[in-house]
Design a protein around this motif. Structure first.
Motif, PDB file in Angstrom:
ATOM      1  N   GLN A 120      42.885  41.065  28.610  1.00 54.79           N
ATOM      2  CA  GLN A 120      42.347  40.726  30.295  1.00 54.79           C
ATOM      3  C   GLN A 120      43.993  41.091  30.739  1.00 54.79           C
ATOM      4  O   GLN A 120      44.065  41.608  31.947  1.00 54.79           O
TER       5      GLN A 120
ATOM      6  N   LEU B 190      44.093  44.396  32.441  1.00 51.31           N
ATOM      7  CA  LEU B 190      42.929  44.952  33.557  1.00 51.31           C
ATOM      8  C   LEU B 190      43.750  44.234  34.785  1.00 51.31           C
ATOM      9  O   LEU B 190      43.523  45.019  35.552  1.00 51.31           O
ATOM     10  N   VAL B 191      44.897  43.625  35.029  1.00 52.23           N
ATOM     11  CA  VAL B 191      46.152  43.554  36.258  1.00 52.23           C
ATOM     12  C   VAL B 191      45.115  43.087  37.207  1.00 52.23           C
ATOM     13  O   VAL B 191      45.200  44.430  38.260  1.00 52.23           O
ATOM     14  N   THR B 192      44.445  42.360  37.603  1.00 54.46           N
ATOM     15  CA  THR B 192      43.990  41.692  38.436  1.00 54.46           C
ATOM     16  C   THR B 192      43.846  40.919  38.548  1.00 54.46           C
ATOM     17  O   THR B 192      43.902  39.457  37.259  1.00 54.46           O
ATOM     18  N   PRO B 193      44.176  39.378  39.817  1.00 57.62           N
ATOM     19  CA  PRO B 193      44.180  38.382  39.809  1.00 57.62           C
ATOM     20  C   PRO B 193      42.512  37.488  39.604  1.00 57.62           C
ATOM     21  O   PRO B 193      42.827  36.874  39.818  1.00 57.62           O
ATOM     22  N   TYR B 194      41.874  38.256  40.461  1.00 58.04           N
ATOM     23  CA  TYR B 194      40.241  38.153  39.652  1.00 58.04           C
ATOM     24  C   TYR B 194      40.217  37.849  38.102  1.00 58.04           C
ATOM     25  O   TYR B 194      39.558  39.276  37.245  1.00 58.04           O
TER      26      TYR B 194
ATOM     27  N   ASP C  69      36.752  37.637  35.574  1.00 57.85           N
ATOM     28  CA  ASP C  69      35.627  37.985  35.363  1.00 57.85           C
ATOM     29  C   ASP C  69      35.259  36.856  33.920  1.00 57.85           C
ATOM     30  O   ASP C  69      35.561  37.647  32.946  1.00 57.85           O
TER      31      ASP C  69
ATOM     32  N   ARG D 115      41.682  50.777  33.421  1.00 53.46           N
ATOM     33  CA  ARG D 115      42.785  50.950  33.881  1.00 53.46           C
ATOM     34  C   ARG D 115      43.836  51.280  32.413  1.00 53.46           C
ATOM     35  O   ARG D 115      45.257  51.095  32.968  1.00 53.46           O
TER      36      ARG D 115
ATOM     37  N   ASP E 237      47.599  52.338  38.247  1.00 51.95           N
ATOM     38  CA  ASP E 237      47.132  51.265  39.618  1.00 51.95           C
ATOM     39  C   ASP E 237      45.782  51.688  39.954  1.00 51.95           C
ATOM     40  O   ASP E 237      45.358  52.577  39.188  1.00 51.95           O
ATOM     41  N   ASP E 238      45.177  50.411  41.021  1.00 54.56           N
ATOM     42  CA  ASP E 238      44.134  50.872  40.951  1.00 54.56           C
ATOM     43  C   ASP E 238      44.066  51.227  42.318  1.00 54.56           C
ATOM     44  O   ASP E 238      42.887  51.798  41.567  1.00 54.56           O
TER      45      ASP E 238
ATOM     46  N   ARG F 130      40.417  53.536  41.426  1.00 57.30           N
ATOM     47  CA  ARG F 130      39.255  53.676  41.969  1.00 57.30           C
ATOM     48  C   ARG F 130      39.090  55.167  42.843  1.00 57.30           C
ATOM     49  O   ARG F 130      37.910  56.078  42.013  1.00 57.30           O
TER      50      ARG F 130
ATOM     51  N   PRO G 102      50.224  42.210  39.048  1.00 54.82           N
ATOM     52  CA  PRO G 102      49.535  42.548  40.199  1.00 54.82           C
ATOM     53  C   PRO G 102      49.336  43.502  40.856  1.00 54.82           C
ATOM     54  O   PRO G 102      51.249  43.390  41.398  1.00 54.82           O
TER      55      PRO G 102
END
Length: 806
Positions: free
Chosen positions: A355, A358-362, A364, A584, A636-637, A641, A724
């Motif tokens: 997890q 994933l480097v995301t505050p959200y 899943d 990522r 990075d995000d 993308r 993040p």
């Protein structure tokens, strides 16, 4: 006229004709009852306890009870009554028949007149664990077990040492004698001829079994009538449901008397001999377990002969002698529970580490749950394998290496359900892990970064000299060969194990006899626990030897390791490579050449290699200083993308080639996305060039910001310094860390999965060749899937036509 024992059903003899006949009159004090003169007083005592059923067995029960009560020893009435009670008890499963009621009546009047037939529920454990039975043995000591036999009419046939009298199958005396020497467990299986049971078996005999203690005192051996294969009673003393049923002292191998339509016979016979907790070979009282089946009599049987055993179409029967030790299986249960708990904890750590990438505050929850389940299945399967193999290796080493009775094997029928469940669960869990990781490799993002610069301009066309694509195609083709390759070890190991077990006869060491290694002897059998242990030892022993050969000799003196040489190939081709196993995170191989150009003639190429050998140019690797070429990356995000959008654009911009119309696409090509040969539009080509420039710029800027990972981070699979919004990071890794993207990295897991499948099938069916064939097909299937899907994915992600992948 005098009452004599003519037969089981006629007790009056005519002295003139010397034939058994039905009397017309009886002497004084006798009454004519069902064509037999029976003592009047005793008949009146027993008749009220009988059901007055007009059946032959009920009538004979009344007669024998009357003679027994009268003490007419010549007729053996008490023994005949006992035999009739045994027959009807086995048929009905209860002691409510006329014979048993009359037996209880006489036992209440004079218990010494009738033999003991039953062991009550309260006395079962005491009978088996009785303290007055003291017997110590060493390996190969004679068990000194004897058997008393009776005819149906109660005639005592004497006491003989136990040999093959209780085997339904035809077992030669030396084999049975060998099995009655301590430690030599044997099994005899056969197909009984139904006609032999119904027509040729003759009058049934009744048996009582005794064992002598150290002082030569004979103790009765209890008999339990239960389900086939239920040998759980060898726990001796534990509170099991087996002690909730009545045990017998006397039994019969077949019953062709009670019913005129069917014959009951023993299809399962086991003599269990267990050691006590104390060392030195101290024994419990043995226990016999039997189960019955039925066969219908034929209305018009053919003429004899009636063979006892047949090759086909017979009735299965087995007789066995097992020597067991009172093993505490709570330890095994504790290990299984511990494995579940440890797997749960370690899988949570792995899921948390995943997890973080994933480097995301959200979060899943569904994706995390799926990933945790895969990790849990992987760890649980591995720990179950360790528990199963460790327990069986313990049995193998101690059982085959002991000089005094200490560790004996459990009956195969008892441990089948436990170890079969353990092995199949481990295989299923490991298979889930392997399939998931193979799928992860098959759909990862791959990109080749070309560093080659134009070697000038074409003045006539006013453009730069095009850079050749063949270096990148060559690198991609080499990677395509590597991504589905397995080393020779896994196939060789499977072949060597089969040769050792079957051709060289090492399978003989799995016999359930401490000093035996010959499975060809009648009665010898291969114990499932020993088969597991020996297979695991040979499998990983062979794997270790092959690893030493490959590491110390083959790749050092005979052939280069193509996986380790892949980094050098990329450097010579001036091509770097990106792998993203996750959205990522992934790996980067820095293949930028230390030479000015990679598109060179043979003479120029040799000169460049010579300068590199002499040290006249910078080292290979990022910045030309470290010498390291492999890095774990976390992008990075924004870049993630951009890569996703670029891939979507490339997929949309592909247009079908005219060659696609040359033939219709096959079904598997439609499913896998192959067969449709594509070319790229100009927009797609421009997007590829833009992607190449972006990645070049990224690598150039990251040179001075390469991070290090500690041993703890590597062992737990954790990427440090994650937050993040963090920029793209490169982490220094070993040169072969990128192997996580090819099938060779999964070879230990695939080998373990194939071994578990082999063990599960071999444990259940005891056929090494079939188990090895299925395991081979599993390995081949996984390799084929990785190859087919890998080629498709490589072509789609790199936009290189799959016709270039040989």
């Amino acid at each position: 006229m005098v009452c004599l024992n003519c037969s089981a059903y006629s007790l009056v003899a005519n002295k003139t004709t010397n034939l058994c006949v039905s009397p017309n009159t009886c002497p004084s004090n006798f009454t004519l009852y069902k064509a037999t003169c029976v003592p009047t007083v005793q008949l009146n005592k027993v008749l009220p306890s009988a059901s007055q059923q007009d059946t032959l067995l009920s009538q004979e029960s009344v007669k024998s009870a009357a003679f027994c009560l009268a003490g007419v020893t010549g007729a053996s009435g008490c023994q005949q009554l006992a035999n009739l009670c045994i027959l009807q008890s086995i048929t009905t499963g209860t002691q409510t028949s006329d014979a048993c009621k009359l037996y209880d009546l006489i036992k209440g009047v004079n218990s010494a007149a009738v033999p003991t037939l039953f062991i009550s529920k309260d006395d079962m454990i005491t009978t088996i664990q009785r303290d007055d039975f003291v017997r110590t043995v060493a390996f190969d000591d004679d068990m000194q077990i004897s058997v008393a036999a009776y005819k149906l009419d109660g005639t005592f046939l004497g006491v003989q040492p136990l040999n093959n009298q209780l085997f339904m199958c035809e077992v030669v005396e030396p084999v049975a004698e060998h099995g009655l020497h301590f430690g030599n467990s044997i099994i005899s299986r056969c197909s009984l001829g139904s006609l032999w049971l119904t027509e040729g078996a003759g009058e049934p005999l009744f048996y009582e079994v005794f064992v002598k203690d150290n002082n030569g005192v004979a103790m009765p051996v209890p008999v339990r009538v239960g389900d086939k294969g239920d040998d759980s009673v060898y726990f001796y003393g534990t509170q099991r449901s087996v002690f909730e049923t009545v045990m017998y002292r006397r039994f019969v191998l077949y019953d062709n008397v009670v019913s005129s339509k069917t014959v009951r016979y023993v299809d399962y016979f086991t003599l269990l001999i267990a050691t006590r907790d104390t060392s030195g070979g101290a024994l419990y009282v043995p226990l016999i377990t039997i189960s019955y089946s039925e066969v219908t009599k034929e209305a018009k049987p053919p003429l004899p002969p009636y063979p006892r055993t047949v090759l086909q179409g017979g009735l299965s029967a087995s007789s066995s002698i097992f020597y067991v030790s009172k093993t505490n299986y709570n330890a095994l249960l504790a290990l299984i529970i511990t494995s579940c708990c440890v797997s749960f904890a370690t899988s949570l750590v792995k899921a948390w580490a995943w997890q973080r990438r994933l480097v995301t505050p959200y979060l899943d929850p569904f994706s995390i749950l799926i990933r945790w389940f895969v990790y849990y299945a992987s760890h649980l399967g591995f720990y179950f394998f360790v528990v199963a193999s460790g327990a069986t290796i313990y049995y193998f080493l101690w059982f085959k290496g002991q000089s005094r009775p200490s560790v004996l094997l459990p009956p195969p029928s008892y441990i089948t359900e436990y170890f079969a469940a353990l092995l199949w669960t481990a295989f299923a869990c490991r298979t889930i892990d392997v399939i998931y990781r193979v799928g992860e490799q098959c759909y990862m993002w791959v990109f080749f970064l070309d560093w080659e610069q134009p070697r000038g301009r074409l003045m006539a066309e006013n453009r730069e000299v095009p850079v050749s694509m063949w270096r990148m195609v060559f690198a991609a083709n080499q990677f395509n060969e590597l991504q589905s390759r397995l080393s020779f070890k896994i196939y060789t190991t499977l072949f060597v194990v089969i040769v050792l077990l079957e051709a060289l006869g090492l399978e003989g060491y799995t016999t359930a006899q401490p000093n035996g290694n010959n499975l060809s002897l009648q009665g010898s059998f291969s114990h499932p626990l020993l088969r597991i242990a020996l297979t695991v030892i040979l499998w990983y022993g062979t794997t270790f030897v092959l690893w030493l050969w490959e590491t110390l000799i083959y790749h050092r003196f005979l052939a280069a390791d193509s996986v380790r040489e892949f980094n050098d190939l990329l450097s010579l081709a001036n091509v770097s490579m990106f792998f993203l196993l996750e959205r990522r995170s992934g790996f980067y191989i820095h293949g930028k050449s230390v030479h000015q150009f990679a598109d060179a003639s043979v003479r120029e190429f040799q000169a460049m290699l010579k300068r590199e050998e002499e040290g006249g140019i910078p080292m290979r690797g990022l910045a030309g200083q470290s010498g390291h070429q492999t890095f774990e990356i976390l992008i990075d995000d924004h870049l993630a993308r951009f890569l996703f959008e670029t891939q979507m654009l490339l997929n949309r911009e592909r247009m079908p080639s005219q060659q696609m119309l040359a033939r219709p696409r096959r079904c598997y090509e439609l499913l896998l996305g192959r067969g449709a040969k594509n070319i790229l539009t100009q927009d797609a080509l421009m997007q590829l060039q833009e992607l190449n420039k972006v990645l070049q710029s990224l690598v150039t800027k990251i040179v001075d910001d390469v991070q290090l990972k500690t041993a703890v981070h590597r062992s737990l699979g954790i990427i440090p310094f994650v937050f993040p919004g963090m920029p793209t990071r490169f982490f220094l890794e070993t040169d072969t860390a990128w192997m996580k993207c090819i099938l060779l990295y999964l070879e230990p897991a695939i080998s373990n999965c194939a071994l578990l499948l082999y063990l599960s099938l071999d444990f259940q069916y005891q056929n090494s060749l079939v188990a090895a064939s299925v395991a081979f097909l599993l390995i081949l299937f996984l390799q084929s899937v990785r190859k087919v899907l890998g080629v498709t994915n490589l072509a789609q992600k790199t936009m290189i036509d799959d016709r270039f992948f040989l």
